[in-house]
Scaffold this motif. Structure first.
Motif, PDB file in Angstrom:
ATOM      1  N   SER A 143      83.731 -10.710 -24.934  1.00 37.96           N
ATOM      2  CA  SER A 143      84.963 -11.351 -25.394  1.00 37.96           C
ATOM      3  C   SER A 143      86.130 -10.454 -25.028  1.00 37.96           C
ATOM      4  O   SER A 143      85.964  -9.256 -24.761  1.00 37.96           O
ATOM      5  N   LEU A 144      87.291 -11.027 -25.014  1.00 36.42           N
ATOM      6  CA  LEU A 144      88.502 -10.264 -24.761  1.00 36.42           C
ATOM      7  C   LEU A 144      88.768  -9.339 -25.944  1.00 36.42           C
ATOM      8  O   LEU A 144      88.582  -9.736 -27.100  1.00 36.42           O
ATOM      9  N   LEU A 145      89.183  -8.121 -25.666  1.00 35.87           N
ATOM     10  CA  LEU A 145      89.523  -7.158 -26.707  1.00 35.87           C
ATOM     11  C   LEU A 145      90.871  -6.509 -26.403  1.00 35.87           C
ATOM     12  O   LEU A 145      91.285  -6.432 -25.243  1.00 35.87           O
ATOM     13  N   PRO A 187      98.577 -12.004 -17.817  1.00 37.65           N
ATOM     14  CA  PRO A 187      97.421 -12.855 -18.151  1.00 37.65           C
ATOM     15  C   PRO A 187      96.946 -13.746 -17.011  1.00 37.65           C
ATOM     16  O   PRO A 187      97.737 -14.231 -16.196  1.00 37.65           O
ATOM     17  N   THR A 188      95.637 -13.935 -16.964  1.00 38.03           N
ATOM     18  CA  THR A 188      94.976 -14.854 -16.042  1.00 38.03           C
ATOM     19  C   THR A 188      94.275 -15.928 -16.873  1.00 38.03           C
ATOM     20  O   THR A 188      94.451 -16.001 -18.088  1.00 38.03           O
ATOM     21  N   THR A 259     100.045   3.725 -19.706  1.00 38.92           N
ATOM     22  CA  THR A 259     100.266   2.603 -20.610  1.00 38.92           C
ATOM     23  C   THR A 259      99.427   2.800 -21.865  1.00 38.92           C
ATOM     24  O   THR A 259      98.350   3.400 -21.813  1.00 38.92           O
ATOM     25  N   ALA A 260      99.935   2.298 -22.985  1.00 37.96           N
ATOM     26  CA  ALA A 260      99.281   2.557 -24.269  1.00 37.96           C
ATOM     27  C   ALA A 260      98.282   1.489 -24.674  1.00 37.96           C
ATOM     28  O   ALA A 260      97.524   1.689 -25.629  1.00 37.96           O
ATOM     29  N   SER A 261      98.263   0.354 -23.977  1.00 38.68           N
ATOM     30  CA  SER A 261      97.307  -0.686 -24.344  1.00 38.68           C
ATOM     31  C   SER A 261      97.076  -1.642 -23.190  1.00 38.68           C
ATOM     32  O   SER A 261      97.869  -1.714 -22.241  1.00 38.68           O
ATOM     33  N   MET A 262      95.987  -2.381 -23.280  1.00 40.85           N
ATOM     34  CA  MET A 262      95.646  -3.386 -22.279  1.00 40.85           C
ATOM     35  C   MET A 262      94.690  -4.387 -22.910  1.00 40.85           C
ATOM     36  O   MET A 262      94.100  -4.139 -23.966  1.00 40.85           O
ATOM     37  N   LEU A 263      94.529  -5.512 -22.262  1.00 37.25           N
ATOM     38  CA  LEU A 263      93.517  -6.490 -22.638  1.00 37.25           C
ATOM     39  C   LEU A 263      92.389  -6.405 -21.618  1.00 37.25           C
ATOM     40  O   LEU A 263      92.636  -6.393 -20.414  1.00 37.25           O
ATOM     41  N   ALA A 264      91.171  -6.346 -22.103  1.00 35.02           N
ATOM     42  CA  ALA A 264      90.029  -6.259 -21.199  1.00 35.02           C
ATOM     43  C   ALA A 264      88.778  -6.765 -21.908  1.00 35.02           C
ATOM     44  O   ALA A 264      88.743  -6.886 -23.135  1.00 35.02           O
TER      45      ALA A 264
END
Length: 430
Positions: A143-145, A187-188, A259-264
């Motif tokens: 899942s995306l986190l 986003p994709t 960078t301090a955050s990402m979605l993965a």
């Protein structure tokens, strides 16, 4: 002397029969061919599972064949399906294969194999539900986190955002106090399957349950307003000046503390830990909601194991292999080694898993998020999936750069995807 030679010849003949018999028994095991897409850390864990199954079963042996990335596996499955020869017994595929699989002449739905799926997570099982039944069993579920630099967030004195509005309120503080961008990425389809579908407790992106009940005839995100709502929130976040529109190299930027955050994907967890080491403390959290009403959760991504009729009359062998891969033991090992979500709910009840999560709490976040997600959260099964994936990204980037209005971005993507759907229906007589 002759008697001695005769005795030796007889003894040698007996030994040869013994060895020949052993070889015959070994090669007599029925072979189940499995195409997969695992490499690196994933391949090591996958090969361990294959070896474990083969060690425990003398009559069936899995022959695992690496076939490249998930899209490569699908391309080879489709090519073999053209002639009906050369198909594997099982293939590891991802969600982009959904549309092809529901119309495959060779796919064997899980129901036809009689696989017991009662212990599987409802959201993981729902991900592969279709008009013909389940096109496979979930295996490498993810899942995306929200991945974040906990050290940086603590330094900035901000909490993990629960909504995009909260993130917009803290993003500039993160950048000012740490020198890092607060977030990187555009986003994709993968991210939008969460951001759009989670709104209002659960929405579909296209009709026919996102294509699971047959080819979609149109998208719904323009009619139900979910894409526009998301873009408004995302534009507000970008306006803070603390977001980088990176379309590649996002992970490297995160690991190097640019960078301090990402979605993965949750499947990146082990890799992230290995890359970060002791450079900073890693945190993972639920994906920030678009707004307070976006309570649907996340869709299950990753991949599944699909079975095919190769004319070998080996359905029972395939069933045993698939049941092994979704067993509590196999799923626990796979999850601990990779960061994927254990799809078997029995895993959570085991003392071994609870002890592991106590020592490694980050590995439990994706599981908790998946358990709390609506079965309506489905992947998008549409033609030209890879083109759509990048079109979403480029269109959003153009909107943020002022080259498109929000309404133009919505109508452009709706027209683009609807065009793909119309063309697919025309070519396939649907």
């Amino acid at each position: 002397m002759k008697k001695t030679i005769m005795f030796l010849l007889i003894a040698l003949s007996c030994l040869m029969m013994v060895f020949a018999g052993g070889k015959k028994e070994e090669t007599g095991a029925r072979e189940v061919i499995l195409w997969h897409s695992n490499s690196g850390v994933l391949q090591q864990a996958f090969e361990h599972l294959v070896d474990d199954f083969n060690a425990k079963n003398s009559d069936i042996k899995i022959k695992a064949v690496y076939q490249g990335k998930a899209n490569d596996v699908l391309s080879k499955v489709k090519a073999a399906s053209m002639t009906g020869t050369g198909l594997p017994d099982i293939a590891q595929l991802d969600a982009t294969a959904g549309l092809d699989m529901i119309y495959s002449d060779y796919l064997i739905p899980s129901e036809e194999l009689g696989i017991d799926t009662t212990a599987l997570l409802p959201s993981a099982l729902a991900a592969y539900d279709s008009m013909i039944g389940h096109i496979g069993v979930p295996f490498n579920a993810s899942s995306l986190l929200f991945y974040y630099n906990k050290t940086a967030f603590d330094k900035a004195g901000v909490s993990v955002p629960k909504t995009l509005d909260e993130f917009a309120a803290s993003a500039k503080t993160i950048k000012d106090k740490t020198g890092m961008s607060a977030f990187s990425g555009v986003p994709t389809t993968y991210e939008l399957c969460t951001f759009l579908a989670s709104q209002n407790g659960g929405e579909y992106i296209s009709d026919n349950r996102n294509g699971h009940d047959g080819v979609s005839s149109k998208v719904l995100f323009d009619e139900n307003g979910t894409f526009k709502t998301f873009l408004e929130k995302w534009e507000n976040l970008y306006a803070t000046g603390a977001v980088d529109n990176l379309t590649s190299g996002v992970s490297d930027a995160f690991y190097s503390q640019q960078t301090a955050s990402m979605l993965a994907s949750s499947s990146n967890l082990t890799t992230a830990q290995n890359n970060i080491g002791n450079n900073f403390e890693l945190g993972v959290a639920f994906v920030p909601m678009v707004d307070e009403n976006a309570t649907g959760g996340v869709n299950i991504g990753g991949g599944f194991l699909a079975a095919f009729d190769t004319g070998k009359d080996n359905a029972e062998d395939i069933k045993r292999v698939l049941e092994y891969f979704i067993s509590p033991e196999a799923q626990m090992y796979w999850a601990k080694e990779t960061g994927y979500i254990p799809v078997n709910a029995e895993v959570e009840k085991s003392a071994e898993w609870q002890a592991f999560i106590e020592e490694n709490p980050l590995f439990g976040v994706a599981f908790d998020q998946a358990v709390g997600s609506s079965p309506m959260m489905l992947g998008l099964w549409i033609p030209s999936a890879y083109q759509v994936y990048y079109s979403f990204q480029s269109t959003i980037a153009e909107m943020l750069e002022g080259k498109r209005t929000i309404d133009d971005a919505v109508s452009y993507m709706a027209d683009l995807i609807n065009g793909y759907l119309t063309e697919y229906a025309r070519q396939n007589g649907n």
